[in-house]
Enzyme design. Structure first.
Site, mmCIF file in Angstrom:
data_model
loop_
_atom_site.group_PDB
_atom_site.id
_atom_site.type_symbol
_atom_site.label_atom_id
_atom_site.label_comp_id
_atom_site.label_asym_id
_atom_site.label_seq_id
_atom_site.Cartn_x
_atom_site.Cartn_y
_atom_site.Cartn_z
ATOM 1 N N LYS A 1 0.970 -1.254 -0.070
ATOM 2 C CA LYS A 1 -0.034 -0.036 0.017
ATOM 3 C C LYS A 1 1.001 1.186 0.125
ATOM 4 O O LYS A 1 1.792 1.573 0.923
ATOM 5 C CB LYS A 1 -0.992 0.001 1.326
ATOM 6 C CG LYS A 1 -1.841 1.193 1.370
ATOM 7 C CD LYS A 1 -2.539 1.345 2.573
ATOM 8 C CE LYS A 1 -2.785 2.862 2.940
ATOM 9 N NZ LYS A 1 -2.153 3.955 2.807
ATOM 10 N N LEU B 1 -4.613 0.500 7.298
ATOM 11 C CA LEU B 1 -3.227 1.209 7.519
ATOM 12 C C LEU B 1 -3.927 2.670 7.372
ATOM 13 O O LEU B 1 -4.602 2.544 6.313
ATOM 14 C CB LEU B 1 -2.275 0.634 6.379
ATOM 15 C CG LEU B 1 -1.726 -0.652 6.645
ATOM 16 C CD1 LEU B 1 -0.535 -0.849 5.494
ATOM 17 C CD2 LEU B 1 -0.733 -0.553 7.912
ATOM 18 N N ASP B 2 -3.437 3.534 8.002
ATOM 19 C CA ASP B 2 -3.820 4.962 7.878
ATOM 20 C C ASP B 2 -3.568 5.353 6.280
ATOM 21 O O ASP B 2 -2.714 4.631 5.620
ATOM 22 C CB ASP B 2 -3.089 5.744 8.887
ATOM 23 C CG ASP B 2 -3.215 5.342 10.145
ATOM 24 O OD1 ASP B 2 -4.176 4.900 10.679
ATOM 25 O OD2 ASP B 2 -2.541 5.671 11.189
ATOM 26 N N TYR B 3 -4.300 6.361 6.055
ATOM 27 C CA TYR B 3 -4.095 7.049 4.796
ATOM 28 C C TYR B 3 -2.670 7.471 4.412
ATOM 29 O O TYR B 3 -2.159 7.141 3.193
ATOM 30 C CB TYR B 3 -4.799 8.413 4.726
ATOM 31 C CG TYR B 3 -4.719 9.038 3.487
ATOM 32 C CD1 TYR B 3 -5.543 8.793 2.403
ATOM 33 C CD2 TYR B 3 -4.266 10.369 3.431
ATOM 34 C CE1 TYR B 3 -5.785 9.437 1.275
ATOM 35 C CE2 TYR B 3 -4.239 11.044 2.165
ATOM 36 C CZ TYR B 3 -4.783 10.645 1.284
ATOM 37 O OH TYR B 3 -4.957 11.337 0.076
ATOM 38 N N THR C 1 -0.129 5.929 5.789
ATOM 39 C CA THR C 1 0.806 4.913 6.215
ATOM 40 C C THR C 1 1.192 3.962 4.841
ATOM 41 O O THR C 1 0.150 3.492 4.215
ATOM 42 C CB THR C 1 0.443 4.078 7.240
ATOM 43 O OG1 THR C 1 0.385 5.056 8.486
ATOM 44 C CG2 THR C 1 1.515 3.004 7.862
#
Length: 243
Positions: free
Chosen positions: A71, A106-108, A110
């Site tokens: 990602k 997962l955070d935006y 990260t």
């Protein structure tokens, strides 16, 4: 009874509709039909030829698929976003027709390893906190923390209603001139913005964050935005890790 029969809640979970636990609740609530009849008994077995409906919607029997995605930052860990931002499933080829979804988030901002599947049971197995699968992150933080400050991460840091912990940590490097530190953190929990909130609470905000490992899986050989299928051995090993 044939050998290819499966428990009803497992079939629902594997379709990607929901987790096995939620499937059990739907069965008990009378929301599931098999061949047009409401089924209220947990453990009922069905075959591939049986017609299963959940909340009036026929269950589409897709073969289970499992992908590992690298990602990038600036992508949402979801299948849709009400703000129109790019989501992880946008990165997949049009050749993938199965309704996959990310396992956890997962955070935006990260990057790193995230798994996608249409197997709800597999996803629930990996995400359940009692199974304690290692998730390893590398964070670039502002400042150079002391050993005493870092010990708080093992004990637990209060943030709102949550107590955020790291199972272990390791300083990779420190840059006194830039006043930054590179730190590796291993988590079992998966709270919202876990690493960022935890580090902010002890006074060392995260500038950059990447998940290096999910269990034993890494993004080695991939560039941001690329993905690959998990092989049967990896799928089995991940199940074994959780069980």
């Amino acid at each position: 009874m044939t050998n290819n029969q499966e428990r009803l809640q497992k079939v629902i979970a594997q379709s990607g509709v929901t987790s096995r636990r939620k499937a059990e609740e739907l069965i008990l609530d009378g929301k599931v039909k098999v061949n047009g009849k409401v089924v209220l008994t947990l453990g009922t077995k069905v075959s591939p030829n049986d017609k299963v409906e959940v909340n009036g919607v026929p269950l589409e029997k897709e073969p289970p698929v499992y992908y590992l995605l690298y990602k990038p930052r600036g992508v949402i860990s979801s299948v849709k976003d009400d703000k129109g931002r790019k989501v992880v499933t946008d990165l997949l080829s049009d050749e993938i027709t199965e309704r996959v979804f990310p396992i956890g988030r997962l955070d935006y901002d990260t990057s790193g390893v995230i798994l996608l599947t249409n197997d709800g049971e597999f996803a629930n197995l990996l995400m359940h906190p009692s199974h304690k699968i290692d998730k390893v992150y590398v964070a670039k933080i502002k400042g150079i923390p002391t050993k005493t400050e870092l010990l708080q991460l093992r004990k637990g840091v209060k943030s709102g209603q949550d107590v955020l912990k790291a199972v272990q940590y390791r300083i990779i490097s420190s840059d006194k001139k830039a006043n930054t530190t590179l730190i590796e953190l291993t988590l079992h929990q998966g709270k919202n913005r876990h690493v960022r909130r935890m580090m902010e609470e002890i006074g060392y905000p995260v500038q950059k964050l990447k998940r290096e490992k999910f269990g034993f899986l890494t993004v080695e050989g991939l560039t941001p935005g690329e993905y690959r299928p998990l092989n049967p051995k990896e799928i089995k090993q991940m199940r074994n890790l959780a069980q």
